[in-house]
Write an enzyme that holds these catalytic residues in place. Structure first.
Site, PDB file in Angstrom:
ATOM      1  N   GLU A 205       0.887  -1.054   0.103  1.00 39.37           N
ATOM      2  CA  GLU A 205       0.194  -0.045  -0.136  1.00 39.37           C
ATOM      3  C   GLU A 205       0.814   1.203  -0.026  1.00 39.37           C
ATOM      4  OE1 GLU A 205      -2.612   3.113  -0.092  1.00 39.37           O
ATOM      5  OE2 GLU A 205      -3.187   1.002  -0.119  1.00 39.37           O
ATOM      6  N   LEU A 322     -20.051   3.480  -4.922  1.00 41.85           N
ATOM      7  CA  LEU A 322     -20.628   2.623  -4.404  1.00 41.85           C
ATOM      8  C   LEU A 322     -22.095   2.335  -5.160  1.00 41.85           C
ATOM      9  CD1 LEU A 322     -19.889   3.656  -0.967  1.00 41.85           C
ATOM     10  CD2 LEU A 322     -19.098   1.755  -1.639  1.00 41.85           C
ATOM     11  N   HIS A 447     -32.566  -9.157  22.534  1.00 38.62           N
ATOM     12  CA  HIS A 447     -31.568 -10.006  23.335  1.00 38.62           C
ATOM     13  C   HIS A 447     -31.773 -11.256  23.075  1.00 38.62           C
ATOM     14  CE1 HIS A 447     -28.519 -11.027  26.263  1.00 38.62           C
ATOM     15  NE2 HIS A 447     -29.384 -11.906  27.032  1.00 38.62           N
TER      16      HIS A 447
END
Length: 468
Positions: A205, A322, A447
């Site tokens: 990179e 995107l 939950h």
């Protein structure tokens, strides 16, 4: 005789086909032009969809090899059938592109297969594969041609040993060593696929960090996780050439700051340094459509170019490349052309890296808020403290919420963890509605779920998280 339409859309990727369908729903006579044999653009054919199929399959392969025994599931060592995995991927792509064709037909969008060229405002030439041409006349044109692979100077992509994302999706065998050039979304996702299947992966990179643009704290933790998985990183480094003359590739890599170059051997090199707008051959120069210094079509707040009747969306214009951003723009421009108030909120566009764990974010990072001089509070909650993550042995990562110090309005949410790509939708909805961290904190979450970590992070903004 030329056809006459209210709207002609050039390109059938997520932005283009969605734009065409929405326009047809609103009563506009609409046509869609696609140069390839199948609809869906890069995303459906050689991008988002096939890569996610391989990410899913390779993740299950690794889980079967390393995690099943710990859950009391006894199997022999899994055997990789790479050809079978590729068939699984291809079947998924086929189903998706056929689905787009069906949707276009059901919504009465006329389709043309061929290369489009804008002759003038209101006139588009379509050149079929056999060379035959026809002219389509229309009131409005939307450029939705997407993007192409960015190339590395001096390096030729042959899609066999030196590959783009397209070639990396169809490798016939697992490389012994894969060199990935670029630590962005594409490089890390496809690098993860081949690392799980047995390749040694080295990522080079140019910058001193991975996933540029992502909140730095999250990116650093993400890198540590990927390194534990076996991916090696060479940051602040650049590939200055790749010698493909021998049986193995020899990549010359040198520090960005200067210094001696080193040679990295690899069987395959993936060039994943980004993408560039695809506008070649569209006739934009002749039509007078203005481009910026990066080759993107310049548009105003309503997606209009400087030429009346010509609009542009998606990767062809500024903003994040995107698919979901392009989709929203496609809907917005269709609604504008139909006399409605189309709009895209660019402050609330999620971004996801579909590795394991996933990384998802929406809104601002800490670095962006600091640069803008915005005072903010931070709430964080680790998945190590989440009941569902514990029992599933999926405890890497955390949720981070940034809220305005004065108003408590949520400014950014960052999730590094299992199923982050789905969980980020809650944050996007909250931000679209202008919610505060208190609003998220007081919303009852089921939950045991991973999404309870989002609630706890919201509670942590006011330093009142329960489970840490």
């Amino acid at each position: 005789m030329a056809e006459h339409y209210d709207l002609v859309v050039i390109g059938s990727g997520p932005g283009g086909y969605v734009c065409a369908i929405r326009a047809a729903q609103l009563g506009l006579k609409t046509a869609l032009i696609e140069k390839s044999a199948t609809f869906g653009g890069t995303c459906l054919n050689v991008g988002c969809i096939p890569s996610k199929a391989l990410l899913h399959a390779s993740e299950l392969y690794e889980e079967a090899a390393h995690a099943f025994a710990g859950m009391g599931i006894k199997i022999g060592p899994p055997e990789l059938d790479l050809a079978g995995m590729m068939r699984f991927k291809d079947e998924g792509v086929d189903g998706n592109v056929k689905g787009v064709a069906f949707l276009l037909k059901r919504n009465k969008v006329d389709t043309f297969q061929g290369v489009a060229r804008i002759l003038a405002p209101g006139k588009v030439e379509v050149k079929a594969a056999d060379g035959a041409t026809q002219t389509v006349e229309t009131k409005n044109i939307v450029i939705a041609t997407g993007s192409d692979v960015a190339t590395l100077k001096g390096v030729t992509i042959d899609e066999e040993r030196i590959v783009s994302s397209t070639g990396a999706l169809v490798l016939p065998r697992v490389p012994e060593r894969l060199l990935v050039v670029g630590a962005g979304v594409i490089g890390l996702e496809l690098g993860s696929v081949w690392r799980r299947l047995g390749a040694e992966v080295i990522v080079v990179e140019f910058l001193d960090r991975i996933v540029p643009g992502v909140d730095l704290e999250v990116a650093k933790q993400f890198q540590r996780i990927l390194q534990r998985q076996g991916i090696r990183f060479k940051l602040s480094s650049k590939v200055i050439g790749i010698d493909a003359s021998g049986p193995r590739l020899n990549a010359s890599v040198e520090p960005v700051a200067g210094g001696a170059a080193e040679t990295i051997e690899a069987d395959v090199a993936l060039i994943a340094i980004g993408r560039v707008p695809y506008t070649e051959g569209l006739g934009l120069d002749a039509a007078g459509v203005a481009l910026d210094e990066r080759g993107r079509v310049i548009t105003d707040a309503h997606f209009a170019t400087n030429v009346a009747g010509i609009y542009a969306i998606g990767d062809a214009i500024a903003g994040p490349m995107l698919a979901h951003k392009a989709e929203d723009e496609g809907v917005a421009v269709a609604e504008i052309l139909a006399g409605r108030a189309g709009h895209v909120n660019y402050d609330v566009i999620p971004n996801v890296v579909y590795t394991y764990p996933e990384l998802a974010s929406v809104g601002k990072s800490e670095e962006e808020l600091k640069a803008a001089g915005v005072a903010y509070n931070v709430g964080k909650f680790p998945f190590t403290a989440n009941g569902r993550a514990k029992v599933n042995r999926q405890t890497e990562g955390f949720v981070k919420i940034l809220a305005d110090a004065k108003t408590d309005r949520v400014l950014g949410v960052h999730i590094l963890g299992p199923d982050a790509g789905n969980m980020i939708a809650e944050a996007a909805v909250a931000m679209e509605l202008g919610a505060s961290s208190e609003d998220i904190a007081r919303t009852c979450h089921a939950h045991p779920t991973l999404s309870e970590a989002v609630k706890e992070a919201a509670l942590a903004v006011e330093k009142r998280a329960i489970h840490v």
